[in-house]
Design an enzyme around this catalytic site. Structure first.
Site, PDB file in Angstrom:
ATOM      1  N   ASP A  10       5.178  70.234  16.264  1.00  0.00           N
ATOM      2  CA  ASP A  10       5.923  69.114  15.657  1.00  0.00           C
ATOM      3  C   ASP A  10       5.471  69.048  14.202  1.00  0.00           C
ATOM      4  OD1 ASP A  10       7.501  66.684  15.420  1.00  0.00           O
ATOM      5  OD2 ASP A  10       5.646  65.544  15.538  1.00  0.00           O
ATOM      6  N   SER A  11       6.109  68.179  13.439  1.00  0.00           N
ATOM      7  CA  SER A  11       5.702  67.986  12.050  1.00  0.00           C
ATOM      8  C   SER A  11       4.344  67.283  11.947  1.00  0.00           C
ATOM      9  CB  SER A  11       6.752  67.157  11.312  1.00  0.00           C
ATOM     10  OG  SER A  11       6.928  65.921  11.980  1.00  0.00           O
ATOM     11  N   TYR A  42       9.542  65.976   8.406  1.00  0.00           N
ATOM     12  CA  TYR A  42      10.682  66.900   8.418  1.00  0.00           C
ATOM     13  C   TYR A  42      11.991  66.105   8.310  1.00  0.00           C
ATOM     14  CZ  TYR A  42       7.986  70.919  10.429  1.00  0.00           C
ATOM     15  OH  TYR A  42       7.111  71.950  10.670  1.00  0.00           O
ATOM     16  N   GLY A  43      11.945  64.877   8.834  1.00  0.00           N
ATOM     17  CA  GLY A  43      13.180  64.122   9.071  1.00  0.00           C
ATOM     18  C   GLY A  43      13.974  63.710   7.857  1.00  0.00           C
ATOM     19  N   CYS A  73       9.883  68.505  18.443  1.00  0.00           N
ATOM     20  CA  CYS A  73      10.353  67.789  17.262  1.00  0.00           C
ATOM     21  C   CYS A  73      11.872  67.804  17.347  1.00  0.00           C
ATOM     22  CB  CYS A  73       9.879  68.521  16.008  1.00  0.00           C
ATOM     23  SG  CYS A  73      10.569  67.857  14.481  1.00  0.00           S
ATOM     24  N   ASN A  74      12.456  66.633  17.368  1.00  0.00           N
ATOM     25  CA  ASN A  74      13.916  66.557  17.475  1.00  0.00           C
ATOM     26  C   ASN A  74      14.595  67.111  16.233  1.00  0.00           C
ATOM     27  OD1 ASN A  74      14.817  64.623  19.956  1.00  0.00           O
ATOM     28  ND2 ASN A  74      12.775  64.139  19.231  1.00  0.00           N
ATOM     29  N   THR A  75      13.985  66.866  15.070  1.00  0.00           N
ATOM     30  CA  THR A  75      14.589  67.318  13.817  1.00  0.00           C
ATOM     31  C   THR A  75      14.678  68.848  13.807  1.00  0.00           C
ATOM     32  OG1 THR A  75      13.535  65.413  12.776  1.00  0.00           O
ATOM     33  CG2 THR A  75      14.443  67.081  11.308  1.00  0.00           C
ATOM     34  N   GLU A 152       2.292  57.541  12.260  1.00  0.00           N
ATOM     35  CA  GLU A 152       1.202  58.339  11.684  1.00  0.00           C
ATOM     36  C   GLU A 152       0.076  57.430  11.195  1.00  0.00           C
ATOM     37  OE1 GLU A 152       0.925  61.878  11.211  1.00  0.00           O
ATOM     38  OE2 GLU A 152       2.734  62.240  12.386  1.00  0.00           O
ATOM     39  N   CYS A 184      13.201  61.054  18.585  1.00  0.00           N
ATOM     40  CA  CYS A 184      12.179  61.540  17.665  1.00  0.00           C
ATOM     41  C   CYS A 184      10.883  61.413  18.452  1.00  0.00           C
ATOM     42  CB  CYS A 184      12.133  60.688  16.405  1.00  0.00           C
ATOM     43  SG  CYS A 184      10.723  61.043  15.320  1.00  0.00           S
ATOM     44  N   THR A 185      10.091  62.463  18.452  1.00  0.00           N
ATOM     45  CA  THR A 185       8.904  62.450  19.320  1.00  0.00           C
ATOM     46  C   THR A 185       7.830  61.479  18.839  1.00  0.00           C
ATOM     47  OG1 THR A 185       8.104  64.394  18.145  1.00  0.00           O
ATOM     48  CG2 THR A 185       9.284  64.769  20.215  1.00  0.00           C
ATOM     49  N   HIS A 186       8.022  60.912  17.642  1.00  0.00           N
ATOM     50  CA  HIS A 186       7.089  59.876  17.197  1.00  0.00           C
ATOM     51  C   HIS A 186       7.385  58.518  17.845  1.00  0.00           C
ATOM     52  CE1 HIS A 186       5.986  62.668  13.953  1.00  0.00           C
ATOM     53  NE2 HIS A 186       4.993  61.856  13.617  1.00  0.00           N
TER      54      HIS A 186
HETATM   55  N1  DGL Z   1       8.676  63.939  15.310  1.00  0.00           N
HETATM   56  C1  DGL Z   1       9.777  64.537  14.644  1.00  0.00           C
HETATM   57  C2  DGL Z   1      11.061  64.451  15.387  1.00  0.00           C
HETATM   58  O1  DGL Z   1      11.039  64.398  16.590  1.00  0.00           O
HETATM   59  C3  DGL Z   1       9.969  64.390  13.189  1.00  0.00           C
HETATM   60  C4  DGL Z   1       9.295  63.362  12.394  1.00  0.00           C
HETATM   61  C5  DGL Z   1       9.394  63.772  10.953  1.00  0.00           C
HETATM   62  O2  DGL Z   1       8.682  64.685  10.571  1.00  0.00           O
HETATM   63  O3  DGL Z   1      10.231  63.202  10.245  1.00  0.00           O
HETATM   64  O4  DGL Z   1      12.130  64.483  14.820  1.00  0.00           O
END
Ligand code: DGL
Length: 270
Positions: A10-11, A42-43, A73-75, A152, A184-186
């Protein structure tokens, strides 16, 4: 007998929510996790940049002994799965398709909310995956970019987070969705706070929260069984890498990983 690990990236720390599910459900498996903290987030980046970062992150994982890659990571999943699959013979699993499947299984009304980063929402990947599963489903999308830095920062239940969620949840409640995919995995670390804000600020709106990790782990287990890649009966080892600021990654990440302490976090050179 396969000793190679499941590689997960993931990011940042978000994918640890997926790694936790893997560690819990597949305790024999070794896991190698990479958080690309140097390039987070990444998003907010363009499709081309996200694809380039994802390719490099996967390449770093492939430098270790891995037998399957989980794009936690979904992105990156939304933009780069075909390119990542083309770059390796190993199985590559993303989070968008399992998330869409979980949402379609959960909804009763056919009105589904998708929360994700700007890049994930812009890609249209969830809308397409939901439409493929449940043609005619109505999809309401909202970008929740601020939850990434709040996660984060470890601010899972901070007043700032609650205020942000009041704004972010309103379009879903107004749109009448009965399910929100945490795309988003966050985001899964905010589940309790989201439930509490729905309760306190939106009159207890009944909305199911869907996390792709549960479905993904089931898919991963099937894939390992089908290809005869399962680990032997022993306790899996968990190894953590990031691309910058390892102390910070270990400190905040430890609270996101079900196993708690991440141990030594090693920096991989970009
Ligand atoms: N956790 C990531 C996702 O699932 C991206 C978060 C990010 O880097 O913006 O999209």
């Amino acid at each position: 007998v396969h000793r190679a690990a499941i590689g997960i990236f993931d990011s940042g720390i978000g994918g640890l929510t997926v790694a936790s599910a893997v560690a819990r459900e597949l305790p024999n498996e070794d896991v190698i996790y990479l958080g690309d903290t140097a390039r987070l987030p990444y998003g907010t980046k363009s499709a081309v940049t996200v694809s380039r970062y994802a390719a490099r992150a996967m390449e770093l994982l492939l430098g270790h002994s891995v037998k399957a890659v989980v794009v936690a990571c979904n992105t990156a999943s939304a933009h780069a799965i075909p390119a990542l699959r083309a770059a390796t013979d190993l199985p590559v699993i993303g989070v968008v398709e399992p998330g869409a499947r979980a949402a379609c299984a959960s909804t009763r009304s056919g009105k589904i909310g998708v929360a994700g980063t700007e890049a994930t929402i812009r890609s249209g990947a969830y809308q397409a995956a939901i439409e493929a599963q449940s043609p005619g489903a109505e999809v309401v999308t909202v970008a929740w970019p601020l939850l990434v830095p709040l996660a984060e920062e470890g601010w899972t239940d901070h007043p700032v987070t609650r205020l942000t969620l009041q704004t972010y949840l309103a379009p879903f409640v107004e749109g009448g969705v009965d399910t929100i995919v945490l795309g988003c995995t966050h985001y899964p670390v905010f589940k309790e706070t989201i439930r509490s804000v729905l309760e306190e600020d939106f009159g207890g709106a009944e909305i199911a929260l869907v996390d792709s990790a549960d479905v993904l782990v089931g898919d991963l287990a099937c894939l390992l069984a089908d290809r005869d890649l399962r680990a032997p009966d022993r306790a899996g080892r968990h190894t953590f890498f990031c691309t910058d600021a390892p102390e910070r990654f270990a400190r905040v990440g430890g609270t996101f990983f079900s196993g708690g302490d991440l141990g030594t976090v090693t920096v991989l050179d970009l």
